[in-house]
Scaffold this motif. Structure first.
Motif, PDB file in Angstrom:
ATOM      1  N   ARG A   1      14.258  47.076   2.563  1.00  0.00           N
ATOM      2  CA  ARG A   1      12.853  47.197   2.936  1.00  0.00           C
ATOM      3  C   ARG A   1      12.641  46.506   4.285  1.00  0.00           C
ATOM      4  O   ARG A   1      12.937  45.324   4.436  1.00  0.00           O
ATOM      5  CB  ARG A   1      11.946  46.548   1.886  1.00  0.00           C
ATOM      6  N   TYR A   2      12.117  47.272   5.232  1.00  0.00           N
ATOM      7  CA  TYR A   2      11.753  46.681   6.514  1.00  0.00           C
ATOM      8  C   TYR A   2      10.336  46.144   6.381  1.00  0.00           C
ATOM      9  O   TYR A   2       9.363  46.894   6.394  1.00  0.00           O
ATOM     10  CB  TYR A   2      11.839  47.711   7.638  1.00  0.00           C
ATOM     11  N   ILE A   3      10.208  44.829   6.238  1.00  0.00           N
ATOM     12  CA  ILE A   3       8.929  44.189   5.973  1.00  0.00           C
ATOM     13  C   ILE A   3       8.262  43.800   7.286  1.00  0.00           C
ATOM     14  O   ILE A   3       8.836  43.074   8.100  1.00  0.00           O
ATOM     15  CB  ILE A   3       9.116  42.930   5.095  1.00  0.00           C
ATOM     16  N   ARG A   4       7.048  44.276   7.504  1.00  0.00           N
ATOM     17  CA  ARG A   4       6.268  43.892   8.675  1.00  0.00           C
ATOM     18  C   ARG A   4       5.652  42.528   8.398  1.00  0.00           C
ATOM     19  O   ARG A   4       4.916  42.352   7.417  1.00  0.00           O
ATOM     20  CB  ARG A   4       5.191  44.949   8.904  1.00  0.00           C
ATOM     21  N   THR A   5       5.970  41.526   9.222  1.00  0.00           N
ATOM     22  CA  THR A   5       5.558  40.170   8.903  1.00  0.00           C
ATOM     23  C   THR A   5       5.570  39.281  10.141  1.00  0.00           C
ATOM     24  O   THR A   5       6.021  39.689  11.214  1.00  0.00           O
ATOM     25  CB  THR A   5       6.503  39.576   7.829  1.00  0.00           C
ATOM     26  N   ASN A   6       5.078  38.041   9.969  1.00  0.00           N
ATOM     27  CA  ASN A   6       5.259  36.991  10.972  1.00  0.00           C
ATOM     28  C   ASN A   6       6.591  36.316  10.677  1.00  0.00           C
ATOM     29  O   ASN A   6       6.792  35.777   9.585  1.00  0.00           O
ATOM     30  CB  ASN A   6       4.131  35.965  10.909  1.00  0.00           C
ATOM     31  N   PHE A   7       7.492  36.346  11.660  1.00  0.00           N
ATOM     32  CA  PHE A   7       8.858  35.895  11.423  1.00  0.00           C
ATOM     33  C   PHE A   7       9.199  34.747  12.362  1.00  0.00           C
ATOM     34  O   PHE A   7       9.876  34.918  13.379  1.00  0.00           O
ATOM     35  CB  PHE A   7       9.822  37.059  11.613  1.00  0.00           C
ATOM     36  N   GLY A   8       8.686  33.585  12.039  1.00  0.00           N
ATOM     37  CA  GLY A   8       9.068  32.390  12.770  1.00  0.00           C
ATOM     38  C   GLY A   8       8.727  32.432  14.252  1.00  0.00           C
ATOM     39  O   GLY A   8       7.758  33.063  14.678  1.00  0.00           O
ATOM     40  N   ASP A   9       9.560  31.768  15.063  1.00  0.00           N
ATOM     41  CA  ASP A   9       9.315  31.639  16.500  1.00  0.00           C
ATOM     42  C   ASP A   9      10.438  32.301  17.292  1.00  0.00           C
ATOM     43  O   ASP A   9      11.569  32.433  16.817  1.00  0.00           O
ATOM     44  CB  ASP A   9       9.229  30.169  16.902  1.00  0.00           C
ATOM     45  N   ASN A  10      10.089  32.712  18.494  1.00  0.00           N
ATOM     46  CA  ASN A  10      11.069  33.314  19.395  1.00  0.00           C
ATOM     47  C   ASN A  10      10.879  32.737  20.791  1.00  0.00           C
ATOM     48  O   ASN A  10       9.749  32.559  21.244  1.00  0.00           O
ATOM     49  CB  ASN A  10      10.895  34.834  19.428  1.00  0.00           C
ATOM     50  N   GLN A  11      11.990  32.441  21.453  1.00  0.00           N
ATOM     51  CA  GLN A  11      11.940  31.956  22.832  1.00  0.00           C
ATOM     52  C   GLN A  11      12.786  32.859  23.729  1.00  0.00           C
ATOM     53  O   GLN A  11      13.851  33.325  23.327  1.00  0.00           O
ATOM     54  CB  GLN A  11      12.468  30.525  22.936  1.00  0.00           C
ATOM     55  N   GLN A  12      12.275  33.084  24.926  1.00  0.00           N
ATOM     56  CA  GLN A  12      13.034  33.809  25.945  1.00  0.00           C
ATOM     57  C   GLN A  12      13.011  32.989  27.233  1.00  0.00           C
ATOM     58  O   GLN A  12      11.946  32.546  27.665  1.00  0.00           O
ATOM     59  CB  GLN A  12      12.438  35.188  26.214  1.00  0.00           C
ATOM     60  N   MET A  13      14.176  32.820  27.825  1.00  0.00           N
ATOM     61  CA  MET A  13      14.297  32.149  29.116  1.00  0.00           C
ATOM     62  C   MET A  13      15.005  33.103  30.068  1.00  0.00           C
ATOM     63  O   MET A  13      16.062  33.649  29.734  1.00  0.00           O
ATOM     64  CB  MET A  13      15.063  30.836  28.982  1.00  0.00           C
ATOM     65  N   ASN A  14      14.401  33.321  31.232  1.00  0.00           N
ATOM     66  CA  ASN A  14      14.936  34.286  32.191  1.00  0.00           C
ATOM     67  C   ASN A  14      15.164  33.638  33.550  1.00  0.00           C
ATOM     68  O   ASN A  14      14.359  32.805  33.994  1.00  0.00           O
ATOM     69  CB  ASN A  14      13.970  35.454  32.381  1.00  0.00           C
ATOM     70  N   ALA A  15      16.226  34.035  34.191  1.00  0.00           N
ATOM     71  CA  ALA A  15      16.466  33.710  35.596  1.00  0.00           C
ATOM     72  C   ALA A  15      16.828  35.019  36.277  1.00  0.00           C
ATOM     73  O   ALA A  15      17.835  35.645  35.927  1.00  0.00           O
ATOM     74  CB  ALA A  15      17.586  32.695  35.745  1.00  0.00           C
ATOM     75  N   MET A  16      16.014  35.452  37.238  1.00  0.00           N
ATOM     76  CA  MET A  16      16.218  36.760  37.840  1.00  0.00           C
ATOM     77  C   MET A  16      16.183  36.677  39.360  1.00  0.00           C
ATOM     78  O   MET A  16      15.273  36.079  39.935  1.00  0.00           O
ATOM     79  CB  MET A  16      15.151  37.743  37.367  1.00  0.00           C
ATOM     80  N   LEU A  17      17.172  37.272  39.984  1.00  0.00           N
ATOM     81  CA  LEU A  17      17.215  37.445  41.431  1.00  0.00           C
ATOM     82  C   LEU A  17      16.892  38.900  41.749  1.00  0.00           C
ATOM     83  O   LEU A  17      17.410  39.812  41.098  1.00  0.00           O
ATOM     84  CB  LEU A  17      18.592  37.095  41.984  1.00  0.00           C
ATOM     85  N   GLY A  18      16.045  39.109  42.757  1.00  0.00           N
ATOM     86  CA  GLY A  18      15.655  40.470  43.088  1.00  0.00           C
ATOM     87  C   GLY A  18      15.562  40.705  44.575  1.00  0.00           C
ATOM     88  O   GLY A  18      15.450  39.768  45.374  1.00  0.00           O
ATOM     89  N   MET A  19      15.606  41.981  44.934  1.00  0.00           N
ATOM     90  CA  MET A  19      15.507  42.368  46.337  1.00  0.00           C
ATOM     91  C   MET A  19      14.786  43.702  46.418  1.00  0.00           C
ATOM     92  O   MET A  19      15.005  44.608  45.611  1.00  0.00           O
ATOM     93  CB  MET A  19      16.904  42.508  46.949  1.00  0.00           C
ATOM     94  N   GLN A  20      13.887  43.832  47.397  1.00  0.00           N
ATOM     95  CA  GLN A  20      13.277  45.112  47.735  1.00  0.00           C
ATOM     96  C   GLN A  20      13.342  45.240  49.248  1.00  0.00           C
ATOM     97  O   GLN A  20      12.690  44.496  49.980  1.00  0.00           O
ATOM     98  CB  GLN A  20      11.830  45.165  47.237  1.00  0.00           C
TER      99      GLN A  20
END
Length: 738
Positions: A551-570
């Motif tokens: 069963r895929y239960i739709r719920t609040n599932f704890g905490d999530n963290q994302q850390m990003n380091a991005m280099l870019g050029m245009q």
């Protein structure tokens, strides 16, 4: 059924470094004055990146959607949704005001809008307090060119695509201006069939399941909008906007061959799951806007009142059919019939006032009110052919939600180099959900009252002409979609389904970002994002009567963290013959959640937990090549790669796609040929192994590869001034109807 399929498909975007449809509020806040010493195609201002496409060769012969895909920090993985660096859903604004269209209509609108009409694109990665909480994933603000003369112009577009099936679309846009009156309209139709292949495996030491087959989803769409804007005088304007869209998806089918193995008794049961679903939906909204300019500095009052009516009618029959290992049919075992209507009515109102002062100070204040009522009278009936046992589980779920919001922001230019902005938003939510015929007494009345203060701060320092440094902190809130709250099952197979959850609560989002930009061409972005009580779906598994249940239960599932380091050029090379947009980054995902109980039935399962971390490499590049001196032939080479990474459902394998395009401009005609996923590498693989022995594996092929050919013709007086786009009061509600 579709909710499960769609949910799995959306997993592809959880960590796209530069990828995704949606809403903001730039007129509620004005950019404070900054020093721009030289005109640049790409630059950083106080709270946004500015992409001056009028000075870029990429805009030639392109569409608004195609241009957005090649905008720095913005991209797409499915040619439908737009993302901003590492964030899921971008909100789309036009001239500082949110569009009146739902997500699908907006894509068609953008694909039928010539990029030559666009002056610049603003990418707001950290929205301020004046933006409603649903804009937590960023804002894309499209600024149209301002043209002065009266007259009529338009755009016709025809498109044909060939992937697994053939699809077609056509659209007509008209713009008319006569002195104080402006009228803007669009009409579009489309027809397509989406085909997806699935291989699903799950189990443990006691029992296993495997399902393999296809999902076919035909769609017919018709939609459009009408904007009427009248300027009484230099200070007063009134506008009326109407949007409409209808979708029909009849004979959507699922054909899966299942092998259910009881490892204790060493026995395998083979079955077919065959289902048919008919669905149709209607989305209509009306918005009335009044704007009053109060002084010559740009101070103004903006009032909106809006109504939204959304209707979706869905019925399905799901059959389980006995079979042998060779797939031979031996008769029906089980039939599950469902009717799942969704009725949504919303009234919204907003008031915003901006006061500008001579000493480079701007104060913005505003408030909003939303009332939403949903009515979901679900019918669920199962019939067992062997025992002739029939079971009925109807559920009439009613939901009433009231949202009150208010904000205050203060912007100040302290010096030609340094500026700052602080603000806060207050949100109060009162909701009540009830099931008048629910078997579970806990579902009969679910009340929830909560409020939250959401502070914001940003600072920008122009070190010199070539170097710019900025920092921002933002706190937001993400409410569940209305369909997620409706406590129904969406059946995939007899033992595999998704379970919605009326107990899901809003999650909190805290973000901070440090940005350095050099020569308006190179940038470094360091960001951190914390989501508490993240809303997601969790796979609960357990063995019942020798069968493994998932069963895929739709719920609040704890905490999530994302850390990003991005280099870019245009940057452009070789006198503009090559324009390149390149991003490379590293993303760190940290998951922390566990669940062992179905929140609706109370049944206990072996615990599903995800306390895993991952570090991933992400690469994305868009390249536009001018092939002739007359600027009539162009070639596009676009590529993205996303390394494997850990998500709530497990480890997502790496994703990769190479897209090519060829474009010819001939007078007012534009001919384009696009080839997507030419290497046939875009397949979604998700795998999870739990310490308790449970495992889950998803292999999904959305057949992204194919050819797309379009013809665009521009006609009429191209100097027509665009109609004033209005910020609808119901913009945050529309994003929750899907």
């Amino acid at each position: 059924m579709k909710k499960l399929i769609i949910s799995l498909a959306l997993l592809t975007g959880f960590a796209a470094i530069a990828q995704e449809k949606p809403k903001a509020d730039s007129t509620k806040t004005q950019d404070i004055k900054e020093v721009v010493l030289t005109k640049q195609v790409f630059q950083k201002k106080a709270d946004r990146f500015i992409y001056d496409v009028a000075a870029s060769p990429v805009a030639k012969g392109n569409t608004a959607f195609g241009l957005l895909k090649e905008t720095p920090l913005v991209s797409t993985t499915d040619d439908k949704t737009l993302r901003i660096a590492g964030k899921s859903n971008a909100i789309i604004y036009i001239d500082g005001r949110v569009t009146q269209m739902d997500a699908e209509s907006l894509v068609i609108f953008l694909k039928n809008t010539p990029a030559e009409n666009i002056q610049r694109i603003e990418v707001i990665t950290m929205p301020g307090s004046e933006y409603k909480v649903e804009s937590s994933d960023g804002i894309i603000n499209i600024i149209l060119k301002k043209k002065a003369t009266n007259g009529l112009n338009g755009n016709m577009r025809m498109n044909n695509s060939q992937s697994y099936y053939n699809s077609s679309s056509a659209g007509l846009s008209l713009n008319y201006r006569k002195d104080k009156l402006g009228i803007n309209s669009n009409f579009n139709i489309s027809e397509n069939i989406e085909e997806q292949y699935y291989l699903l495996r799950n189990g443990n030491s006691q029992a296993t399941n495997q399902s393999e087959g296809r999902v076919t989803d035909p769609n017919k769409n018709i939609g459009g909008y009408l904007n009427i804007d009248y300027q009484f005088n230099d200070k007063n304007s009134l506008a009326l906007t109407y949007n409409s869209r209808a979708n029909r998806s009849y004979n959507s089918t699922v054909n899966l061959f299942n092998a259910n193995t009881d490892l204790i008794n060493n026995f395998t049961d083979y079955t077919w799951t065959r289902s048919k679903e008919d669905a149709r939906s209607y989305n209509n909204s009306l918005n009335l806007n009044y704007e009053l300019k109060t002084d010559s500095l740009g101070s103004k009052l903006n009032l909106n009142a809006a109504g939204l009516v959304y209707r979706r009618f869905q019925s399905s029959n799901n059959f389980t059919i006995a079979s042998d290992e060779n797939g031979n049919d031996y008769g029906k075992i089980l039939k599950i019939s469902q009717e799942q209507p969704q009725l949504i009515d919303n009234f919204s109102a907003t008031a915003d006032y901006i006061q500008k002062f001579k000493k480079d100070l701007t104060i913005s204040v505003g408030g909003n009110f939303n009332n939403t009522k949903t009515d979901n009278d679900t019918k669920y009936k199962s019939f067992h052919y062997i025992t002739n046992l029939e079971e009925n589980e109807p559920n009439h779920f009613l939901y009433d939600e009231n949202i009150f919001g208010a904000y205050l922001t203060v912007e100040k230019l302290f010096s030609p180099k340094f500026s700052g902005k602080v603000g806060t938003r207050y949100e109060l939510t009162k909701s009540e959900g009830k099931s008048d015929n629910a078997q579970d007494i806990n579902l009969r009345n679910i009340k929830r009252d909560y409020d939250k203060f959401l502070p914001y701060i940003s600072m920008n320092y122009a070190i010199n002409e070539q170097n710019n440094l900025s920092y921002a902190f933002s706190s937001r809130m993400k409410r569940p979609s209305f369909w997620e709250l409706n406590p129904i099952k969406n059946i995939l197979t007899e033992f595999n389904y998704i379970q919605n959850n009326p107990f899901v609560k809003a999650s909190s989002v805290y973000s901070q970002e440090l940005t350095y930009m050099y020569k308006s061409s190179y940038f470094l972005i360091l960001s951190h994002r914390l989501v508490k009580d993240q809303i997601t779906q969790v796979p609960l598994q357990g063995v019942i009567d020798g069968k493994n249940q998932l069963r895929y239960i739709r719920t609040n599932f704890g905490d999530n963290q994302q850390m990003n380091a991005m280099l870019g050029m245009q940057k452009s090379f070789f006198k503009g013959y090559l324009t390149s947009n390149f991003n490379i980054g590293v993303q760190r995902n940290i998951n922390n959640g566990s669940l062992n109980q179905d929140p609706l039935t109370g049944e206990m399962f072996p615990v599903y937990e995800n306390h895993k971390k991952s570090t991933s490499l992400l690469v994305q590049t868009n390249n536009n090549i001018q092939l002739d001196k007359n600027k009539t032939w162009f070639m596009g080479v676009n590529y993205f790669y996303m390394d494997k990474q850990q998500m709530e459902l497990g480890e997502l394998a790496n994703l990769m796609s190479l897209d090519l395009s060829l474009k010819k401009i001939w007078n007012n005609w534009t001919f384009s040929l696009n080839m997507e996923d030419v290497l046939d590498t875009y397949t979604i693989l998700i795998q999870d192994n739990q310490e308790n022995g449970n495992y889950n594996y998803v292999d999904q092929n959305p057949y992204k590869g194919g050819f797309d050919f379009s013809i665009v013709y521009n006609f009429g007086n191209q100097k027509v001034k665009k109609v004033r786009n209005i910020d609808s009061a119901d913009k945050e509600i529309k994003s929750r109807t899907k």
